[in-house]
Design an enzyme around this catalytic site. Sequence first.
Site, PDB file in Angstrom:
ATOM      1  N   HIS B  72      39.955  61.896 -77.014  1.00 53.42           N
ATOM      2  CA  HIS B  72      38.567  61.627 -77.409  1.00 53.42           C
ATOM      3  C   HIS B  72      38.288  62.102 -78.907  1.00 53.42           C
ATOM      4  O   HIS B  72      38.299  63.361 -79.303  1.00 53.42           O
ATOM      5  CB  HIS B  72      37.405  62.212 -76.552  1.00 53.42           C
ATOM      6  N   LEU B  75      37.388  58.061 -85.271  1.00 54.98           N
ATOM      7  CA  LEU B  75      38.191  58.015 -86.329  1.00 54.98           C
ATOM      8  C   LEU B  75      37.081  57.088 -87.415  1.00 54.98           C
ATOM      9  O   LEU B  75      37.570  56.891 -88.384  1.00 54.98           O
ATOM     10  CB  LEU B  75      39.508  57.186 -86.154  1.00 54.98           C
ATOM     11  N   ASP B 165      31.318  55.453 -75.336  1.00 55.79           N
ATOM     12  CA  ASP B 165      30.986  56.931 -75.698  1.00 55.79           C
ATOM     13  C   ASP B 165      30.030  57.087 -76.914  1.00 55.79           C
ATOM     14  O   ASP B 165      30.059  56.205 -77.720  1.00 55.79           O
ATOM     15  CB  ASP B 165      32.210  57.754 -76.040  1.00 55.79           C
ATOM     16  N   HIS B 250      33.817  65.335 -72.218  1.00 56.35           N
ATOM     17  CA  HIS B 250      32.859  66.328 -72.815  1.00 56.35           C
ATOM     18  C   HIS B 250      32.118  67.009 -71.808  1.00 56.35           C
ATOM     19  O   HIS B 250      30.903  67.217 -72.045  1.00 56.35           O
ATOM     20  CB  HIS B 250      32.488  66.198 -74.002  1.00 56.35           C
ATOM     21  N   ASN B 324      26.676  66.723 -79.551  1.00 59.76           N
ATOM     22  CA  ASN B 324      26.003  66.066 -78.230  1.00 59.76           C
ATOM     23  C   ASN B 324      27.344  66.236 -77.255  1.00 59.76           C
ATOM     24  O   ASN B 324      28.304  65.272 -77.589  1.00 59.76           O
ATOM     25  CB  ASN B 324      25.691  64.711 -78.403  1.00 59.76           C
ATOM     26  N   ASP B 351      36.874  65.594 -79.195  1.00 60.56           N
ATOM     27  CA  ASP B 351      35.473  64.941 -79.343  1.00 60.56           C
ATOM     28  C   ASP B 351      35.368  64.975 -80.790  1.00 60.56           C
ATOM     29  O   ASP B 351      34.171  65.251 -81.258  1.00 60.56           O
ATOM     30  CB  ASP B 351      34.359  65.427 -78.548  1.00 60.56           C
TER      31      ASP B 351
END
Lengths: 338, 478
Positions: B72, B75, B165, B250, B324, B351
Amino acid sequence: MSPNPAMVVPARAGDPADSAMGSWPHRHLLDADALTWPQMVRVMDLADEMREIFERRRPRSEALKGVGVTNLFYEASTRTRVSFEVAAKHLSADVVNVSAGGSSIEKGESLLDTMRTLEALGARVLVIRHAVSGAPYLVAREFRGSVINAGDGRHAHPTQALLDLYTLRRHMPEGSLEGRKVVILGDVLHSRVARSNLWTLTAAGADVWVCGPATLLRGFEAWAAAGVGGARRFTVTSDVKAALRGADAVMALRLQQERMAAGLLPSVHEYAVRFGLTTKRLSFASPGCLVMHPGPMNEGVEIAPDVANGPRSLITEQVANGVPVRMAVLALCTAAAA
Amino acid sequence: MSATATRLVGGQVGERATFELTAWALDPAARRAGTAELVIRDGVLESIAWLDDPRGLDDRGVIVAPGFLDLHAHLREPGGEAAETVASGLTAAAHGGFTAVCAMPNTTPPIDSAAAIRATLGAAAASGSPVRLLPIGAATAGRAGERLAPLGELVDAGAVAFSDDGSPIQATELFPSALAYAGMLGVPLIDHPEDSAQTVGAEAHDGLAATVLGLRGWPAGAEANAVARDVAVLAEVVRDVPTARLHLTHLSTAESLEHVRRAKAAGLPVTCDVTPHHLALTDEWLAGARRWAWHAIDADGTARDPWRDGAIDAPPYDAALRVNPPLRSPVDARACRLALADGTVAAVATDHAPHTEVDKAVEFGLAKPGIAGIETALGVLIEAVDAGELELETVVRALTIGPARVLGAGGTGAGVAGLVEGRPVDLVVFDRSERWTVEPMALRSKGFGHPLDGRSLPGRVLATIAGGRIAYAGVERD
């Protein structure tokens, strides 16, 4: 920033601001949580002296002569902004008022860019009112002068808490709140006034109660269990009678219309019936129980007009006391910045 | 022994690695740990010899492990190149010890077409970094949550999973469809579990810090409810589509992890990951506390009060901490570590979510959520290991074979995540005990700021080799 000489050397013998010199460690006032009890007392004592100036029994102080004080208000405010303006002028400061309407703020300029602009234009003190909790902390990280929090979101309103403390002390025997029952009544959840008052009133040793509908107290039971600053206690209840019983002072908070739209309350009417501060409710309190409100009031909602304007009401005195208390804060913080 | 490792770093990024190394090796795929001699020639692991004599080496010094795989990362390319690019993101990944990175599709425009996947892979190839970019395709067209993205085309172009996501997949009919269709294609559906109705305007975990700071609460139940819903839908979908697989990313609350634990015990094909920040940082950081999550909780599982402890030592409202899901309570952070230790959590995913100064140097409540943590993940995890909270083997597994198994065989190019002779090697060499200081300006990510700014972390990465090529080579020190 080169220190303004006026902030270091008092320009005039006998200036009350002389006693702002030395051993005040706070360049900014962001919340009352940073203040020790002796520091709160220091503000009170200096406010007593500043009061003499405000009441024109003494000439104005020159503590902030030539110092740029900018009131940067991102939310509408009359009383707090004017109070800071009057306070700064009694200290001979150069005051500039900036409100969100009609400035580059509306064009999307960031808070830090606005701060840098105002700093370049000579601001040495920024008095900030902002809708987002914590916003003054962002500014304080980069601003080279002093930041005074004039209310941030739900978080804090430290000068209000200090003026409330000042007002209460003037009406308590020997100026002590030790063991006195003080009730904060209303929309505690959304109130920066309530949060800052929890720090000051518990530091003063008061028996603090917060009271309101269960929906507007969420989270405070856990805070009460943990203690303010991890130690100082307060009591949380939705039982108005229990809260007011034997109270020495009660502070009603403003109820915003948005609370109904957000589903937190059925109606303004129901709130007024169950939680409004009326003469009848006040009869549960100690005789002579003091009545306060940070303003602006919704008379007939959180407070009945006869209570707001009654003999125990300190509401207009709170407004007047705001000036010397803010003068004291401005003098202390600018002296620490110098 | 560090000197042994530094000898391998002579080459340039992109060159085939040739070196010999004797170090403490960890290979979760082979379930082996011990001193080993590795010979790498022209990028291929020619031999690995596990020695009976540890030669005075142990797991506290230089460690060689399979290259890390991040399930996760954001980019930001296309559309957010000021915050990160494929090139800067892969460079940052290599600096963090990662040899493969799953790129989330919430770019502008989103990665919801074969052309967009090919463009992303093209950017990775053009970057010159040997770190593999594993694209995740959007599950719904435009991430709008209204109809399915062209999932088959996305897989054909190289997508290893699907996810919307940044947002949950809300529409109740679309979620089972996405699960079933992804299952047919042999890839997992990755959901960001959040009941958005409960998080409107939310700023901070609904706990003591939020109350004191006047921040709008983000209930733990908003995540747990979404996880419960996802698991319930999965149970129905797998009856018809046994290949359906759900991955929950997450996870941050004790209750969510308990839902997953029960679902796994019931045999459902569900996996999940946690981030380094959710297992090591807590909501008290918003108030200015700066102690690790394991220092914020008593042995009996009671969260400590940072005010009582005098643990508040930084200014509050650091926007670098806005993320988050939000940083949770010390109890939740401990649940993340326990779930990692007991296998409920398959992977640690970073993340990695870089943002620009414009989006981060603002009021806390207005800051974009995200922590750019791909370069600090290993250090944070080793802090937890050093504190006795996690086993080193658990951490390495959660960064290698754990995430590889989440992607499964359908994940093209996911790699074998092991030290296998005769193949181009994916490995990381790090010094577990060597500390380094987090300085956002010195990090390879373009992201602005970092919650660990100025803090020292253990576990300096010495070298990262991806597909046999040098992806990162630490500074020579001898």
